[in-house]
Design a protein around this motif. Structure first.
Motif, PDB file in Angstrom:
ATOM      1  N   LEU A 187       0.701  -1.285   0.084  1.00  0.00           N
ATOM      2  CA  LEU A 187      -0.193   0.072   0.005  1.00  0.00           C
ATOM      3  C   LEU A 187       0.841   1.416   0.053  1.00  0.00           C
ATOM      4  O   LEU A 187       0.413   2.251  -0.448  1.00  0.00           O
ATOM      5  CB  LEU A 187      -0.925   0.238   1.310  1.00  0.00           C
ATOM      6  CG  LEU A 187      -2.037   1.155   1.228  1.00  0.00           C
ATOM      7  CD1 LEU A 187      -2.953   1.302   0.205  1.00  0.00           C
ATOM      8  CD2 LEU A 187      -2.773   1.264   2.739  1.00  0.00           C
ATOM      9  N   CYS A 188       2.030   1.040   0.893  1.00  0.00           N
ATOM     10  CA  CYS A 188       2.951   2.247   0.725  1.00  0.00           C
ATOM     11  C   CYS A 188       3.419   2.547  -0.798  1.00  0.00           C
ATOM     12  O   CYS A 188       3.348   3.760  -1.070  1.00  0.00           O
ATOM     13  CB  CYS A 188       4.269   2.084   1.654  1.00  0.00           C
ATOM     14  SG  CYS A 188       3.650   1.732   3.472  1.00  0.00           S
ATOM     15  N   ASP A 189       3.692   1.487  -1.316  1.00  0.00           N
ATOM     16  CA  ASP A 189       4.449   1.733  -2.780  1.00  0.00           C
ATOM     17  C   ASP A 189       3.338   2.189  -3.872  1.00  0.00           C
ATOM     18  O   ASP A 189       3.652   3.053  -4.400  1.00  0.00           O
ATOM     19  CB  ASP A 189       4.759   0.296  -3.243  1.00  0.00           C
ATOM     20  CG  ASP A 189       6.194   0.041  -2.500  1.00  0.00           C
ATOM     21  OD1 ASP A 189       6.908   0.758  -2.028  1.00  0.00           O
ATOM     22  OD2 ASP A 189       6.600  -1.360  -2.444  1.00  0.00           O
ATOM     23  N   TYR A 190       2.288   1.905  -3.327  1.00  0.00           N
ATOM     24  CA  TYR A 190       0.832   2.226  -4.275  1.00  0.00           C
ATOM     25  C   TYR A 190       0.719   3.671  -3.956  1.00  0.00           C
ATOM     26  O   TYR A 190       0.486   4.422  -5.229  1.00  0.00           O
ATOM     27  CB  TYR A 190      -0.255   1.375  -4.106  1.00  0.00           C
ATOM     28  CG  TYR A 190      -1.446   2.025  -4.799  1.00  0.00           C
ATOM     29  CD1 TYR A 190      -1.667   1.911  -6.176  1.00  0.00           C
ATOM     30  CD2 TYR A 190      -2.503   2.658  -3.994  1.00  0.00           C
ATOM     31  CE1 TYR A 190      -2.834   2.188  -6.801  1.00  0.00           C
ATOM     32  CE2 TYR A 190      -3.750   3.281  -4.657  1.00  0.00           C
ATOM     33  CZ  TYR A 190      -3.815   3.062  -6.266  1.00  0.00           C
ATOM     34  OH  TYR A 190      -4.860   3.612  -6.639  1.00  0.00           O
ATOM     35  N   LEU A 191       0.839   4.088  -2.931  1.00  0.00           N
ATOM     36  CA  LEU A 191       0.483   5.418  -2.463  1.00  0.00           C
ATOM     37  C   LEU A 191       1.502   6.553  -3.116  1.00  0.00           C
ATOM     38  O   LEU A 191       1.101   7.479  -3.476  1.00  0.00           O
ATOM     39  CB  LEU A 191       0.366   5.576  -0.912  1.00  0.00           C
ATOM     40  CG  LEU A 191      -0.143   6.855  -0.472  1.00  0.00           C
ATOM     41  CD1 LEU A 191      -1.382   7.482  -0.918  1.00  0.00           C
ATOM     42  CD2 LEU A 191      -0.164   6.817   1.210  1.00  0.00           C
ATOM     43  N   TYR A 192       2.729   5.948  -3.077  1.00  0.00           N
ATOM     44  CA  TYR A 192       3.972   6.662  -3.758  1.00  0.00           C
ATOM     45  C   TYR A 192       3.737   6.782  -5.196  1.00  0.00           C
ATOM     46  O   TYR A 192       3.848   7.870  -5.918  1.00  0.00           O
ATOM     47  CB  TYR A 192       5.087   5.841  -3.476  1.00  0.00           C
ATOM     48  CG  TYR A 192       6.409   6.768  -4.016  1.00  0.00           C
ATOM     49  CD1 TYR A 192       6.724   7.839  -3.730  1.00  0.00           C
ATOM     50  CD2 TYR A 192       7.162   6.102  -5.123  1.00  0.00           C
ATOM     51  CE1 TYR A 192       7.786   8.535  -4.020  1.00  0.00           C
ATOM     52  CE2 TYR A 192       8.082   6.514  -5.296  1.00  0.00           C
ATOM     53  CZ  TYR A 192       8.676   7.900  -5.128  1.00  0.00           C
ATOM     54  OH  TYR A 192       9.788   8.631  -5.962  1.00  0.00           O
ATOM     55  N   LYS A 193       3.266   5.902  -5.952  1.00  0.00           N
ATOM     56  CA  LYS A 193       2.801   5.843  -7.299  1.00  0.00           C
ATOM     57  C   LYS A 193       1.894   6.917  -7.609  1.00  0.00           C
ATOM     58  O   LYS A 193       1.906   7.711  -8.605  1.00  0.00           O
ATOM     59  CB  LYS A 193       2.543   4.446  -7.840  1.00  0.00           C
ATOM     60  CG  LYS A 193       3.811   3.417  -7.663  1.00  0.00           C
ATOM     61  CD  LYS A 193       3.185   2.042  -8.696  1.00  0.00           C
ATOM     62  CE  LYS A 193       4.407   1.212  -8.566  1.00  0.00           C
ATOM     63  NZ  LYS A 193       3.831  -0.227  -9.137  1.00  0.00           N
ATOM     64  N   VAL A 194       0.755   6.819  -6.879  1.00  0.00           N
ATOM     65  CA  VAL A 194      -0.356   7.807  -6.867  1.00  0.00           C
ATOM     66  C   VAL A 194       0.295   9.071  -6.907  1.00  0.00           C
ATOM     67  O   VAL A 194      -0.137  10.170  -7.753  1.00  0.00           O
ATOM     68  CB  VAL A 194      -1.518   7.540  -5.942  1.00  0.00           C
ATOM     69  CG1 VAL A 194      -2.615   8.601  -6.012  1.00  0.00           C
ATOM     70  CG2 VAL A 194      -2.081   6.099  -6.531  1.00  0.00           C
ATOM     71  N   ALA A 195       0.973   9.527  -5.795  1.00  0.00           N
ATOM     72  CA  ALA A 195       1.518  10.886  -5.698  1.00  0.00           C
ATOM     73  C   ALA A 195       2.327  11.254  -6.655  1.00  0.00           C
ATOM     74  O   ALA A 195       2.465  12.365  -7.112  1.00  0.00           O
ATOM     75  CB  ALA A 195       2.030  10.856  -4.377  1.00  0.00           C
TER      76      ALA A 195
END
Length: 340
Positions: free
Chosen positions: A285-293
């Protein structure tokens, strides 16, 4: 106590269990009592050493107390899904406990799910376990306080430079949100042993909570300016987008390549959350959130939002991004900020 009841596993019978629970299997083939010392061992298939359920001096160690805790959770608390979260170095120990519990008939694979989730050891920059200069274990509260102090100093400097609109109370709150969130995120995104570093943890660039929180504050600023300066309420736009006025002319949110990239990333949110829940891996989820940002930052860098002919579509993309980011922050236990 439960530990001693397992140590006397050869004497267990059906009366010691819930009538509806699985009857205990015989322990003759894996529990051994040393006739001379009274020590009790559980020999498990595929393991090079046994669990010590009772020591020769009659005492109980981690093996017996963890077995007792496992038994208590299964029979007394009647839990069917157990998740053990400790450092990865204890993986074999707990898997042996799970194996012994199943062999004893405590765990029913058809009814119970027991999972082990390991995390890496926090190290200092010397590559050794993080400790104080005197060699003592560092308290988590001290790490959190230090992170908040560093962010407070950074935000106060930004205020002095005219780069931050926050007043004193807002600075204090923001420092706590970013400091606590920064440390929590830095830890959750790790999968193995890692070196603790305030500089990396609180960096405004890269995969850090600080970068993510600044990205969210940026999109919140865009939506706030749309409402205050252009009298465009994104909530109203959202209602209109689903109304008849746009059914005759559907909105195209993906005309520009950066719009498409952002919308495409947002579409994976549900899938990512399901995978995180299944694998018990918050780092995903951390990696996904970083991709979104990152996709959002690229989008607003290349695509003008306010005053553009595609203002409506782009405001809706900003709004959708904010919803996803806030949901992800909440799942990670991190507060968000609308202004930094």
């Amino acid at each position: 106590p439960a530990a001693s009841s397992f140590a006397a596993a050869k004497d267990l019978d059906d009366d010691d269990h819930d009538e509806e629970g699985p009857p205990p299997r015989t322990t003759e083939d894996f529990v051994e009592v040393d006739p001379e010392t009274g020590a009790v061992f559980a020999h498990l298939p595929g393991r090079s050493y046994p669990l010590i359920l009772r020591k020769s001096d009659g005492g109980y160690g981690y093996d017996s107390t963890d077995m007792a805790a496992l038994r208590h959770r299964i029979f007394d608390l009647e839990r069917e899904w157990l998740v053990y979260v400790t450092d990865a170095g204890q993986a074999e120990h707990f898997h042996m406990c799970f194996q012994a519990a199943e062999m004893a008939g405590w765990l029913d694979p058809a009814k119970h799910e027991v999972r082990f989730v390991g995390f890496g050891v926090v190290q200092g920059e010397d590559g050794k376990r993080l400790k104080t200069r005197s060699g003592d274990t560092i308290r988590l509260v001290d790490l959190l306080d230090a992170a908040v102090d560093r962010m407070r100093t950074s935000l106060e400097a930004r205020v002095q430079e005219g780069k931050c609109p926050l007043d004193a109370d807002e600075v204090e709150y923001a420092a706590a949100v970013v400091g606590y969130g920064g440390l929590k995120y830095f830890d959750l995104r790790q999968q193995t042993d890692y070196q603790f570093s305030y500089d990396r943890m609180l960096s405004t660039t890269g995969n850090t909570a600080v970068y993510l929180l600044f990205a969210h504050a940026r999109l919140a600023s865009i939506l706030r300016k749309a409402k205050d300066e252009r009298h465009v309420d994104v909530d109203t736009l959202q209602d209109l987008a689903g109304g008849l006025i746009f059914k005759k002319k559907p909105l195209d949110l993906v005309t520009h390549p950066k719009e498409r990239a952002l919308a495409f990333e947002l579409s994976f949110f549900t899938e990512v959350v399901e995978a995180v829940a299944k694998d018990l891996a918050p780092s995903r989820l951390c990696d996904y959130l970083y991709k979104v940002a990152t996709k959002f930052t690229e989008f607003v860098t290349d695509c003008k939002v306010l005053g553009d002919t595609r203002q409506t579509e782009r405001l809706l993309l900003c709004h959708a991004t904010g919803i996803v980011m806030r949901q992800a922050f909440q799942l990670l236990g991190i507060k968000h900020l609308d202004r930094i």
